[in-house]
Design an enzyme around this catalytic site. Structure first.
Site, PDB file in Angstrom:
ATOM      1  N   ARG A 142     -10.312   0.233   8.669  1.00  0.00           N
ATOM      2  CA  ARG A 142     -10.206  -0.973   8.762  1.00  0.00           C
ATOM      3  C   ARG A 142     -11.340  -1.285   9.156  1.00  0.00           C
ATOM      4  NH1 ARG A 142      -3.828  -1.863   9.287  1.00  0.00           N
ATOM      5  NH2 ARG A 142      -3.278   0.103   8.446  1.00  0.00           N
ATOM      6  N   ARG A 175      11.588  -5.568   5.344  1.00  0.00           N
ATOM      7  CA  ARG A 175      11.237  -4.187   5.068  1.00  0.00           C
ATOM      8  C   ARG A 175      12.138  -3.664   6.077  1.00  0.00           C
ATOM      9  NH1 ARG A 175       5.523  -2.462   5.945  1.00  0.00           N
ATOM     10  NH2 ARG A 175       5.459  -2.713   7.514  1.00  0.00           N
ATOM     11  N   ARG A 187      -1.055  -9.239  12.800  1.00  0.00           N
ATOM     12  CA  ARG A 187      -1.928  -8.380  11.980  1.00  0.00           C
ATOM     13  C   ARG A 187      -2.547  -9.082  10.434  1.00  0.00           C
ATOM     14  NH1 ARG A 187       3.586  -5.470  10.458  1.00  0.00           N
ATOM     15  NH2 ARG A 187       2.457  -4.215   9.279  1.00  0.00           N
ATOM     16  N   LYS A 215       0.916  -1.582   0.184  1.00  0.00           N
ATOM     17  CA  LYS A 215       0.150   0.473   0.169  1.00  0.00           C
ATOM     18  C   LYS A 215       0.738   1.535  -0.306  1.00  0.00           C
ATOM     19  CE  LYS A 215      -2.307  -0.599   3.346  1.00  0.00           C
ATOM     20  NZ  LYS A 215      -0.910  -2.385   4.350  1.00  0.00           N
ATOM     21  N   ARG A 228      11.236  -1.645  11.421  1.00  0.00           N
ATOM     22  CA  ARG A 228       9.382  -1.301  12.113  1.00  0.00           C
ATOM     23  C   ARG A 228       9.259  -2.073  12.924  1.00  0.00           C
ATOM     24  NH1 ARG A 228       4.826   0.130   8.251  1.00  0.00           N
ATOM     25  NH2 ARG A 228       2.859  -0.975   9.833  1.00  0.00           N
TER      26      ARG A 228
HETATM   27  P1  AP5 Z   1       4.329  -2.111   1.724  1.00  0.00           P
HETATM   28  O1  AP5 Z   1       4.289  -0.241   1.012  1.00  0.00           O
HETATM   29  O2  AP5 Z   1       5.538  -1.096   3.169  1.00  0.00           O
HETATM   30  O3  AP5 Z   1       3.623  -2.463   2.575  1.00  0.00           O
HETATM   31  P2  AP5 Z   1       1.927  -1.879   3.249  1.00  0.00           P
HETATM   32  O4  AP5 Z   1       1.023  -2.541   2.432  1.00  0.00           O
HETATM   33  O5  AP5 Z   1       1.728  -0.090   3.441  1.00  0.00           O
HETATM   34  O6  AP5 Z   1       2.104  -2.451   4.698  1.00  0.00           O
HETATM   35  P3  AP5 Z   1       2.189  -2.156   6.288  1.00  0.00           P
HETATM   36  O7  AP5 Z   1       2.738  -3.116   7.351  1.00  0.00           O
HETATM   37  O8  AP5 Z   1       2.756  -0.563   6.138  1.00  0.00           O
HETATM   38  O9  AP5 Z   1       0.716  -2.045   6.144  1.00  0.00           O
HETATM   39  P4  AP5 Z   1      -0.039  -2.500   7.677  1.00  0.00           P
HETATM   40  O10 AP5 Z   1      -1.504  -1.976   7.123  1.00  0.00           O
HETATM   41  O11 AP5 Z   1       0.264  -3.677   8.197  1.00  0.00           O
HETATM   42  O12 AP5 Z   1       0.307  -1.089   8.886  1.00  0.00           O
HETATM   43  P5  AP5 Z   1       0.260   0.291   8.722  1.00  0.00           P
HETATM   44  O13 AP5 Z   1       1.823   1.115   8.434  1.00  0.00           O
HETATM   45  O14 AP5 Z   1      -1.438   0.792   7.508  1.00  0.00           O
HETATM   46  O15 AP5 Z   1       5.749  -3.149   1.836  1.00  0.00           O
HETATM   47  C1  AP5 Z   1       6.277  -3.904   2.567  1.00  0.00           C
HETATM   48  C2  AP5 Z   1       7.191  -4.242   1.557  1.00  0.00           C
HETATM   49  O16 AP5 Z   1       7.678  -5.117   0.839  1.00  0.00           O
HETATM   50  C3  AP5 Z   1       8.364  -3.182   1.688  1.00  0.00           C
HETATM   51  O17 AP5 Z   1       9.746  -3.673   2.287  1.00  0.00           O
HETATM   52  C4  AP5 Z   1       8.250  -2.751  -0.025  1.00  0.00           C
HETATM   53  O18 AP5 Z   1       9.609  -2.703  -0.383  1.00  0.00           O
HETATM   54  C5  AP5 Z   1       7.811  -4.602  -0.383  1.00  0.00           C
HETATM   55  N1  AP5 Z   1       7.184  -4.400  -1.491  1.00  0.00           N
HETATM   56  C6  AP5 Z   1       6.382  -3.622  -1.886  1.00  0.00           C
HETATM   57  N2  AP5 Z   1       5.539  -3.941  -3.221  1.00  0.00           N
HETATM   58  C7  AP5 Z   1       6.297  -5.051  -3.299  1.00  0.00           C
HETATM   59  C8  AP5 Z   1       6.127  -5.799  -4.754  1.00  0.00           C
HETATM   60  N3  AP5 Z   1       5.449  -5.778  -5.509  1.00  0.00           N
HETATM   61  N4  AP5 Z   1       7.246  -7.027  -4.557  1.00  0.00           N
HETATM   62  C9  AP5 Z   1       8.112  -6.810  -3.638  1.00  0.00           C
HETATM   63  N5  AP5 Z   1       8.115  -5.665  -2.944  1.00  0.00           N
HETATM   64  C10 AP5 Z   1       7.394  -4.980  -2.834  1.00  0.00           C
HETATM   65  O19 AP5 Z   1      -0.637   0.024  10.410  1.00  0.00           O
HETATM   66  C11 AP5 Z   1       0.297   0.134  11.480  1.00  0.00           C
HETATM   67  C12 AP5 Z   1      -0.345  -0.073  12.979  1.00  0.00           C
HETATM   68  O20 AP5 Z   1      -1.213   0.919  12.465  1.00  0.00           O
HETATM   69  C13 AP5 Z   1      -1.917  -1.199  12.966  1.00  0.00           C
HETATM   70  O21 AP5 Z   1      -1.293  -2.928  12.771  1.00  0.00           O
HETATM   71  C14 AP5 Z   1      -2.709  -0.670  13.610  1.00  0.00           C
HETATM   72  O22 AP5 Z   1      -2.086  -0.885  14.477  1.00  0.00           O
HETATM   73  C15 AP5 Z   1      -2.809   0.729  13.478  1.00  0.00           C
HETATM   74  N6  AP5 Z   1      -3.698   1.124  12.255  1.00  0.00           N
HETATM   75  C16 AP5 Z   1      -2.900   2.216  11.202  1.00  0.00           C
HETATM   76  N7  AP5 Z   1      -4.155   2.572  10.642  1.00  0.00           N
HETATM   77  C17 AP5 Z   1      -5.311   1.639  11.395  1.00  0.00           C
HETATM   78  C18 AP5 Z   1      -7.010   2.018  11.981  1.00  0.00           C
HETATM   79  N8  AP5 Z   1      -7.623   2.167  10.323  1.00  0.00           N
HETATM   80  N9  AP5 Z   1      -7.429   1.613  12.149  1.00  0.00           N
HETATM   81  C19 AP5 Z   1      -6.924   1.236  13.212  1.00  0.00           C
HETATM   82  N10 AP5 Z   1      -5.974   1.153  13.373  1.00  0.00           N
HETATM   83  C20 AP5 Z   1      -4.874   1.443  12.776  1.00  0.00           C
HETATM   84 MG    MG Z   2       2.085   1.143   4.640  1.00  0.00          MG
END
Ligand code: AP5
Ligand code: MG
Length: 218
Positions: A88, A127, A171, A13, A160
């Site tokens: 979410r 990552r 997760r 994402k 992270r």
């Molecule tokens: P990356 O682009 O970083 O993936 P991502 O989908 O953004 O993953 P996140 O871990 O950020 O998602 P998340 O939803 O768990 O975390 P968030 O920060 O939103 O890519 C991942 C890796 O793969 C990287 O190394 C990248 O280089 C690689 N990659 C990408 N595309 C690729 C490809 N095509 N091929 C190969 N490699 C690739 O949330 C974190 C926490 O915050 C949650 O767990 C929760 O506690 C809280 N939170 C956030 N939003 C909410 C909400 N709305 N409600 C409640 N809690 C929330």
């Molecule tokens: Mg992210």
């Protein structure tokens, strides 16, 4: 244009959002990034969010909804936003509709990035993120030129705290239980588009870009 990007943890994402935001001049708003910044700054919201994030759980709806309402009310959102990681839960999706109504905003598309679980585990455990500018790398799939240093700003790369194998597994459980069922809400609205995220970063992006260009023409 106002957009949302969804998908399981590690689907790409953030990686795609960076590119989409640049291409279509949108403001990238990631709730995960907002909470990580709040933790860094030591705010009350950050302290509360950390308790949940470290366990791989979702931050309670009432906290997240307030944060998003506040952010979307700022004038810099008027010309186009890309919401990443919100909503979410069904409660968040319904609350977002109220916020959008109040603000007179309409979302044009929900981009869903789909990736299998084995690949997600590989992506998250490899990552690395720049402490300074937030650019995301992967030790194998998208490596920086120097292992611990950001190509763009020279900042230090870190892992992270929720990218450990146990927290990642939790997760993924939370995603299946609380987030996956919510997507039907947007499928029913007819603004939901699925993309195969288990491909090269640029291939996925080209696909999303072509879809959004068509959408803009309409
Ligand atoms: P990356 O682009 O970083 O993936 P991502 O989908 O953004 O993953 P996140 O871990 O950020 O998602 P998340 O939803 O768990 O975390 P968030 O920060 O939103 O890519 C991942 C890796 O793969 C990287 O190394 C990248 O280089 C690689 N990659 C990408 N595309 C690729 C490809 N095509 N091929 C190969 N490699 C690739 O949330 C974190 C926490 O915050 C949650 O767990 C929760 O506690 C809280 N939170 C956030 N939003 C909410 C909400 N709305 N409600 C409640 N809690 C929330
Ligand atoms: Mg992210």
């Amino acid at each position: 244009m106002h957009l949302m990007i969804m998908g399981p943890p590690g689907a790409g994402k953030g990686t795609q959002a960076e590119r989409i935001a640049k291409e279509f001049s949108l403001l990238h708003i990631s709730t995960g990034d907002i909470f990580r910044n709040a933790i860094k700054e030591g705010t009350e919201t950050g302290k509360k969010a950390k308790e949940y994030m470290d366990k791989g759980a979702l931050v309670p709806d009432e906290i997240v909804i307030e944060v998003v309402r506040d952010r979307l009310s700022k004038p810099d959102c008027a010309s186009g936003v890309l919401l990443d990681g919100f909503p979410r839960t069904l409660e968040q999706a319904e609350a977002l509709d109220d916020v959008l109504n109040d603000l007179g905003m309409v979302f044009d598309a929900v981009i869903n990035v789909d990736v299998n679980e084995e690949e997600l585990l590989n992506r998250l455990t490899g990552r690395r993120v720049c402490r300074n500018c937030g650019t995301t790398y992967h030790i194998k799939f998208n490596p920086p030129k120097v292992r611990t240093i950001c190509d763009h700003c020279g900042g230090e790369l870190y892992q992270r705290s929720d990218d450990t194998i146990d927290t990642v597994k939790e997760r993924l459980v939370v995603y299946k239980k609380q987030t996956f069922p919510m997507m039907e809400f947007y499928q029913r609205k007819g603004i939901f588009e699925n993309f195969d995220g288990a491909r090269d970063i640029d291939e996925v992006f080209q696909d999303i870009k072509a879809y959004l260009e068509k959408k803009k023409e309409k």
